[in-house]
Design an enzyme around this catalytic site. Structure first.
Site, PDB file in Angstrom:
ATOM      1  N   MET A   1       0.834  -1.189   0.000  1.00  0.00           N
ATOM      2  CA  MET A   1       0.000   0.000   0.000  1.00  0.00           C
ATOM      3  C   MET A   1       0.867   1.235   0.000  1.00  0.00           C
ATOM      4  O   MET A   1       1.996   1.209   0.447  1.00  0.00           O
ATOM      5  CB  MET A   1      -0.932   0.008   1.208  1.00  0.00           C
ATOM      6  N   CYS A   2       0.342   2.305  -0.539  1.00  0.00           N
ATOM      7  CA  CYS A   2       1.071   3.565  -0.460  1.00  0.00           C
ATOM      8  C   CYS A   2       0.150   4.716  -0.831  1.00  0.00           C
ATOM      9  O   CYS A   2      -0.685   5.105  -0.043  1.00  0.00           O
ATOM     10  CB  CYS A   2       2.312   3.541  -1.333  1.00  0.00           C
ATOM     11  N   GLY A   3       0.227   5.252  -2.067  1.00  0.00           N
ATOM     12  CA  GLY A   3      -0.532   6.450  -2.408  1.00  0.00           C
ATOM     13  C   GLY A   3      -1.482   6.245  -3.566  1.00  0.00           C
ATOM     14  O   GLY A   3      -1.140   5.600  -4.563  1.00  0.00           O
ATOM     15  N   ASN A 115      -5.265   0.596  -1.722  1.00  0.00           N
ATOM     16  CA  ASN A 115      -4.452   0.600  -0.507  1.00  0.00           C
ATOM     17  C   ASN A 115      -5.127  -0.297   0.512  1.00  0.00           C
ATOM     18  O   ASN A 115      -6.361  -0.307   0.614  1.00  0.00           O
ATOM     19  CB  ASN A 115      -4.332   2.010   0.076  1.00  0.00           C
TER      20      ASN A 115
END
EC number: 2.6.1.16
Length: 714
Positions: A1-3, A115
């Site tokens: 997960m991130c942006g 995410n």
């Protein structure tokens, strides 16, 4: 997960190149969250087609990948929806197939960025493989677009023509775990759905005029009333599964459409409201609109001034210039925010970390502005006033946080214990939840988070809410999950922090916690003089930080000549300064890629030196407080054993003058303040040492390897 980032334009002509640039800029605004791959999805040359471009590495690699396709970047789109993602590998290793976006099939009928963690993805994958679906990645996300296609195809076979948000609800019912996701589809061109559960999503709205924004359709629909009908009528029939007449729709409204006597009348909204049919756009045509979607509101600052935060289990559906929010509960709120663009640009600095270290003179002022009155010796915290009685009768205070925020809680714990005279616990959020800690109704739980979206801290908050404890949020992002779910709170007013390293947020959180301790103890007569001393000291902290920053030339020389060749460091502290040692060691690991260990000074003799090779540099906090004599004794022992400590001490502290002249020690002299605030000044030399060690090693300080702003819920 991130942006996550998404962009939709309606009746506003944009070229493909402009759309790609917007998506890339959105991802670049999320770069401060560590990532290892990125990707985008946009419309193809043919009607109802979607293209995916993704690549491992930095966003620059993605741009190079897109350029290889020789796209017609001048191709205009009057309406378009594109989505983008930066990924940090969790499920599945670092390879192109695991990058987002993920598709349902080679034709890209459904495309998803996500995410979170889908905990039942193995079962879903087994089911879909049995149905003939082929998986190309090792990720949990890939099951989502394939599930979309499976349910869509099944509904068509059964004769149902589901709306996009109804289809999304059926998909989400099969998912377990956490998610924040965007989905586009060739079956629903120029549309996007967004959904969240345990992972933040925010939507920004932009029109050609403020009036356009004030009157954009934002339709709040009750999920139970809406989805249980499973109405199969399409938008072309004129029915958008509305749970209320369209005339009650308002833009960014604080209350949902008026549907019963128990709901607030829409006229109480602080925003303009009214029916889009009663306030038609010029010439009676639909209003041109733009929508921006992101997992972080800071990335929207350059585009919009008004945003809507999705709550858990909400589904947002954007099409035809309208935003329809299908709510899990009544009362989804909107927020206006202002973030100056100058605050998210580097300006004259080489990188964001350097900029944010130097901004601490200003950010420490901001957290105190309007709250600390040096003339009356009072602290005013308006965000806590409504809970004054409950907070001051607390039998126990529990501070819960992760990473650097945890260290700020440790730094503030002694002053809470001294001023409040109640037990004070400091807990790591993940461990707190794992242990199922005993929480009572007369406990006050303080949740500290830089982003307000730290997964472990949110889980701990939900746990405490169920136990009916009073909760306080200390966050930098207004509108974040922690700021909205806690009973009351203090906003640190730090501004965007783009660097991975927590610098200015740490010192702002430290001050915010001290202010809470001062405010909660105001009714204790025995603490009046101590409170006055601290309040007076608070007012000069910003100017003292400026003095500390003047040490930078000495620190640059120190890093260049004595420190950069070492890969192990020991940091000594005691009392208030043990938290400084913990935070300093964390920064050196994270930014400088060195092994660093924080040690209580009296623990140094317990075989710590025996396992350290090559006489590692020892950095000792020896500023004046109740433990100064004992720390001085420990430093003397180090010198006797041929060590060459680096001592952070107060200006004019002459105790090591002879050793300094002999070259046995190096001193970094900082201004003196009260003991409970000294850690604010003491940690800044460590920030500078971490920064300059990294620079000397040619390390990218804003995006160090293997760091993440928020960890997945595993």
């Amino acid at each position: 997960m991130c942006g996550i980032f998404g962009y939709c334009n309606f009746l506003i002509e944009k070229t493909r190149g402009e759309i790609i640039d917007t998506l890339i800029e959105g991802l670049q605004a999320l770069e401060y969250k560590e990532y290892d791959s990125s990707g985008i999805s946009i419309q193809g040359d043919e009607l109802k087609s979607l293209n995916i471009y993704k690549q491992t590495g930095k966003i620059s690699s993605l741009k190079e990948e897109i350029d290889l396709y020789n796209l017609n970047k001048n191709l205009p789109f009057i309406s378009h929806c594109g989505i983008a993602h930066t990924r940090r590998a969790t499920h599945g290793g670092l390879r192109r197939a695991n990058c987002h976006p993920h598709n349902s099939d080679p034709s890209n009928e459904f495309v998803v960025v996500h995410n979170g963690v889908i905990t039942n993805f193995a079962n879903l994958k087994a089911l879909l493989v049995a149905k003939g679906y082929v998986f190309k990645s090792d990720t949990d996300t890939e099951c989502i677009p394939k599930l979309y296609k499976h349910i869509y195809d099944t509904s068509i076979e059964l004769g149902y023509n589901l709306d996009f948000h109804v289809l999304t609800n059926l998909v989400l019912k099969e998912l377990e775990g956490s998610y924040g996701l965007l989905c586009t589809s060739s079956h629903f061109p120029d549309e996007v759905v967004a959904a969240r559960k345990g992972s933040p999503l925010v939507i920004g709205v932009k029109g050609k005029t403020d009036m356009d924004v004030n009157f954009v359709e934002v339709e709040y629909l009750d999920q139970e009333e809406d989805y249980l009908k499973l109405n199969t009528q399409t938008k072309s029939s004129g029915n958008v599964l509305a749970a209320a007449p369209v005339k009650y729709n308002t833009c960014l409204r604080k209350s949902p459409p008026l549907r019963s006597q128990y709901l607030r009348n829409s006229t109480t909204s602080t925003f303009n409201h009214g029916s889009s049919t009663e306030t038609p756009a010029e010439n009676g045509l639909p209003r041109p609109m733009e929508f921006y979607l992101s997992s972080d509101c800071a990335s929207l600052a350059r585009y919009v001034s008004k945003v809507v935060y999705l709550e858990d289990n909400d589904i947002a559906h954007i099409y035809d210039g309208e935003l329809h929010i299908h709510c899990s509960k009544i009362g989804s709120e909107d927020f206006s925010f202002r973030t100056e663009l100058s605050k998210i640009k580097k300006g004259p600095y080489d990188n964001f970390m350097q900029k944010e270290i130097y901004e601490q003179c200003e950010t420490t002022k901001n957290v105190m502005r309007g709250r600390v009155d040096a003339f009356t010796n009072r602290v005013v915290l308006g965000g806590l006033e409504n809970w004054l009685t409950e907070l001051r009768r607390a039998k126990r205070i529990i501070m819960i946080a992760s990473k650097a925020s945890f260290h700020s809680c440790l730094a503030a714990r002694p002053i809470f214990e001294e001023l409040m005279e109640v037990p004070v616990n400091v807990e790591l959020a993940l461990d707190f939840v794992d242990r199922n800690c005993c929480i009572f109704r007369n406990d006050v739980c303080i949740f500290v988070s830089r982003s307000g979206e730290t997964t472990d801290t949110i889980n701990a908050l939900n746990y405490c809410i169920k136990k009916e404890a009073v909760t306080i949020g200390v966050v930098n992002c207004s509108g974040s999950s922690i700021s909205r779910f806690t009973h009351c709170g203090v906003h640190t007013n730090t501004g965007p922090e783009k660097g991975i390293a927590t610098t200015k947020s740490y010192t702002s959180q430290y001050i915010a916690l001290v202010m809470i301790a001062l405010w909660m103890s105001e009714d204790l007569v025995s603490k009046i003089e101590r409170r006055k001393e601290i309040i007076q000291a608070l007012t000069i902290v910003p100017s003292q930080i400026k003095e500390v920053l003047e040490l930078e030339p000495l620190i640059i020389e120190l890093c260049d000549k004595k420190l950069k060749q070492h890969d192990t460091f020991l940091l000594l502290g005691r009392g208030y300064q043990f938290a400084s040692a913990l935070e300093g060691a964390s920064k050196m690991k994270e930014i400088s890629y060195v092994h660093s260990e924080s040690i209580l000074t009296n623990e140094l003799g317990h075989r710590v030196l025996a396992v350290a090779s090559d006489n590692p540099p020892i950095i000792a906090f020896a500023t004046k407080d109740a433990f100064s004599p004992k720390i001085a004794s420990c430093i003397d022992q180090i010198i006797e054993r041929k060590g060459n400590p680096i001592i952070i001490c107060n200006k004019g502290h002459k105790i090591w003058e002879q050793d300094k002249q002999k070259g046995n020690v190096v001193t970094l002299e900082v201004p003196q303040t009260v003991d409970c605030l000294q850690g604010i000044l003491n940690v800044i030399p460590l920030q500078l040492i971490s920064y300059w060690l990294a620079i000397k090693k040619d390390i990218g300080v804003d995006l160090p390897r293997d760091s993440a702003m928020s960890a997945p819920d595993i």
